[in-house]
Scaffold this motif. Structure first.
Motif, PDB file in Angstrom:
ATOM      1  N   GLN A   1       0.842  -1.189   0.000  1.00  0.00           N
ATOM      2  CA  GLN A   1       0.000   0.000   0.000  1.00  0.00           C
ATOM      3  C   GLN A   1       0.880   1.243   0.000  1.00  0.00           C
ATOM      4  N   VAL A   2       0.551   2.197  -0.819  1.00  0.00           N
ATOM      5  CA  VAL A   2       1.308   3.432  -0.901  1.00  0.00           C
ATOM      6  C   VAL A   2       0.592   4.515  -0.118  1.00  0.00           C
ATOM      7  N   GLN A   3       1.364   5.341   0.568  1.00  0.00           N
ATOM      8  CA  GLN A   3       0.817   6.486   1.288  1.00  0.00           C
ATOM      9  C   GLN A   3       1.225   7.766   0.561  1.00  0.00           C
ATOM     10  N   LEU A   4       0.313   8.702   0.493  1.00  0.00           N
ATOM     11  CA  LEU A   4       0.528   9.945  -0.248  1.00  0.00           C
ATOM     12  C   LEU A   4       0.219  11.132   0.639  1.00  0.00           C
ATOM     13  N   VAL A   5       1.111  12.118   0.637  1.00  0.00           N
ATOM     14  CA  VAL A   5       0.904  13.328   1.422  1.00  0.00           C
ATOM     15  C   VAL A   5       1.111  14.530   0.516  1.00  0.00           C
ATOM     16  N   GLU A   6       0.048  15.312   0.345  1.00  0.00           N
ATOM     17  CA  GLU A   6       0.108  16.504  -0.497  1.00  0.00           C
ATOM     18  C   GLU A   6       0.427  17.742   0.332  1.00  0.00           C
ATOM     19  N   SER A   7       0.973  18.738  -0.339  1.00  0.00           N
ATOM     20  CA  SER A   7       1.199  20.041   0.273  1.00  0.00           C
ATOM     21  C   SER A   7       1.291  21.077  -0.846  1.00  0.00           C
ATOM     22  N   GLY A   8       1.244  22.351  -0.445  1.00  0.00           N
ATOM     23  CA  GLY A   8       1.460  23.427  -1.398  1.00  0.00           C
ATOM     24  C   GLY A   8       0.233  24.198  -1.806  1.00  0.00           C
ATOM     25  N   GLY A   9      -0.926  23.781  -1.329  1.00  0.00           N
ATOM     26  CA  GLY A   9      -2.130  24.526  -1.670  1.00  0.00           C
ATOM     27  C   GLY A   9      -2.167  25.870  -0.965  1.00  0.00           C
ATOM     28  N   GLY A  10      -3.146  26.683  -1.353  1.00  0.00           N
ATOM     29  CA  GLY A  10      -3.281  27.986  -0.716  1.00  0.00           C
ATOM     30  C   GLY A  10      -4.209  28.878  -1.498  1.00  0.00           C
ATOM     31  N   LEU A  11      -4.161  30.161  -1.138  1.00  0.00           N
ATOM     32  CA  LEU A  11      -4.991  31.183  -1.775  1.00  0.00           C
ATOM     33  C   LEU A  11      -4.117  32.013  -2.702  1.00  0.00           C
ATOM     34  N   VAL A  12      -4.559  32.188  -3.935  1.00  0.00           N
ATOM     35  CA  VAL A  12      -3.788  32.949  -4.911  1.00  0.00           C
ATOM     36  C   VAL A  12      -4.744  33.744  -5.782  1.00  0.00           C
ATOM     37  N   GLN A  13      -4.287  34.845  -6.311  1.00  0.00           N
ATOM     38  CA  GLN A  13      -5.117  35.662  -7.188  1.00  0.00           C
ATOM     39  C   GLN A  13      -5.128  35.088  -8.611  1.00  0.00           C
ATOM     40  N   THR A  14      -6.130  35.461  -9.359  1.00  0.00           N
ATOM     41  CA  THR A  14      -6.211  35.067 -10.765  1.00  0.00           C
ATOM     42  C   THR A  14      -4.921  35.452 -11.486  1.00  0.00           C
ATOM     43  N   GLY A  15      -4.396  34.497 -12.254  1.00  0.00           N
ATOM     44  CA  GLY A  15      -3.146  34.710 -12.968  1.00  0.00           C
ATOM     45  C   GLY A  15      -1.911  34.291 -12.204  1.00  0.00           C
ATOM     46  N   GLY A  16      -2.088  33.967 -10.934  1.00  0.00           N
ATOM     47  CA  GLY A  16      -0.961  33.577 -10.101  1.00  0.00           C
ATOM     48  C   GLY A  16      -0.553  32.127 -10.301  1.00  0.00           C
ATOM     49  N   SER A  17       0.418  31.709  -9.503  1.00  0.00           N
ATOM     50  CA  SER A  17       0.967  30.353  -9.618  1.00  0.00           C
ATOM     51  C   SER A  17       1.056  29.686  -8.258  1.00  0.00           C
ATOM     52  N   LEU A  18       0.972  28.375  -8.278  1.00  0.00           N
ATOM     53  CA  LEU A  18       1.204  27.545  -7.106  1.00  0.00           C
ATOM     54  C   LEU A  18       1.894  26.269  -7.566  1.00  0.00           C
ATOM     55  N   ARG A  19       2.661  25.670  -6.665  1.00  0.00           N
ATOM     56  CA  ARG A  19       3.233  24.368  -6.948  1.00  0.00           C
ATOM     57  C   ARG A  19       2.821  23.390  -5.853  1.00  0.00           C
ATOM     58  N   LEU A  20       2.130  22.354  -6.247  1.00  0.00           N
ATOM     59  CA  LEU A  20       1.726  21.306  -5.329  1.00  0.00           C
ATOM     60  C   LEU A  20       2.776  20.204  -5.312  1.00  0.00           C
ATOM     61  N   SER A  21       2.946  19.609  -4.146  1.00  0.00           N
ATOM     62  CA  SER A  21       3.875  18.489  -3.999  1.00  0.00           C
ATOM     63  C   SER A  21       3.137  17.299  -3.416  1.00  0.00           C
ATOM     64  N   CYS A  22       3.584  16.117  -3.788  1.00  0.00           N
ATOM     65  CA  CYS A  22       3.009  14.891  -3.239  1.00  0.00           C
ATOM     66  C   CYS A  22       4.155  13.917  -2.987  1.00  0.00           C
ATOM     67  N   VAL A  23       4.342  13.578  -1.713  1.00  0.00           N
ATOM     68  CA  VAL A  23       5.386  12.633  -1.333  1.00  0.00           C
ATOM     69  C   VAL A  23       4.761  11.256  -1.177  1.00  0.00           C
ATOM     70  N   ALA A  24       5.346  10.273  -1.844  1.00  0.00           N
ATOM     71  CA  ALA A  24       4.859   8.901  -1.785  1.00  0.00           C
ATOM     72  C   ALA A  24       5.756   8.064  -0.891  1.00  0.00           C
ATOM     73  N   SER A  25       5.163   7.213  -0.094  1.00  0.00           N
ATOM     74  CA  SER A  25       5.934   6.284   0.728  1.00  0.00           C
ATOM     75  C   SER A  25       5.216   4.939   0.730  1.00  0.00           C
ATOM     76  N   GLY A  26       5.938   3.926   1.156  1.00  0.00           N
ATOM     77  CA  GLY A  26       5.352   2.600   1.172  1.00  0.00           C
ATOM     78  C   GLY A  26       5.673   1.855  -0.101  1.00  0.00           C
ATOM     79  N   ARG A  27       4.726   1.114  -0.586  1.00  0.00           N
ATOM     80  CA  ARG A  27       4.945   0.205  -1.701  1.00  0.00           C
ATOM     81  C   ARG A  27       4.742   0.922  -3.035  1.00  0.00           C
ATOM     82  N   THR A  28       5.826   1.178  -3.749  1.00  0.00           N
ATOM     83  CA  THR A  28       5.731   1.759  -5.083  1.00  0.00           C
ATOM     84  C   THR A  28       6.531   0.907  -6.050  1.00  0.00           C
ATOM     85  N   PHE A  29       6.232   0.997  -7.307  1.00  0.00           N
ATOM     86  CA  PHE A  29       6.898   0.220  -8.338  1.00  0.00           C
ATOM     87  C   PHE A  29       7.303   1.133  -9.477  1.00  0.00           C
TER      88      PHE A  29
END
Length: 121
Positions: A1-29
């Protein structure tokens, strides 16, 4: 089983940018796929982007092509979603997904807890 943890969300104005991250742990292939979905209030969860850990093609929903970019850092077991030129209609909870590429694209993979993205007009 793989575990996933997201981060990087937030509030931004139209035209702005964000970068989301997702760290995976556990069973991956090496043939695993990773991706992002989103769910806006009152709407169904929808596919946003996906790729394979081993590299190769990336996949996007039409409405984010040219604005969003999915990438990975295998050494950090992390997948990213760079979101540029954000629009109010991009407002949603964004979820990381993992599984075979087919599972990810069809929404049948494992899920993270989600991270809120809010784009103000």
């Amino acid at each position: 089983q793989v575990q996933l943890v997201e981060s990087g969300g937030g509030l931004v104005q139209t035209g702005g940018s964000l970068r989301l991250s997702c760290v995976a742990s556990g069973r991956t292939f090496s043939n695993y796929g990773m991706g992002w979905f989103r769910q806006a209030p009152g709407k169904e969860r929808e596919f946003v982007a996906a790729l394979k850990w081993s590299g190769g093609s990336t996949y996007y929903r039409d409405s984010v092509k040219g604005r969003f970019a999915i990438s990975r850092d295998n050494a950090k077991d992390t997948v990213y979603l760079q979101m540029n030129s954000l629009k109010p209609e991009d407002t949603a909870v964004y979820y990381c997904a993992a599984g075979t590429l087919n599972e990810v694209v069809t929404g049948r993979g494992s899920w993270g807890q989600g991270t809120q993205v809010t784009v103000s007009s």
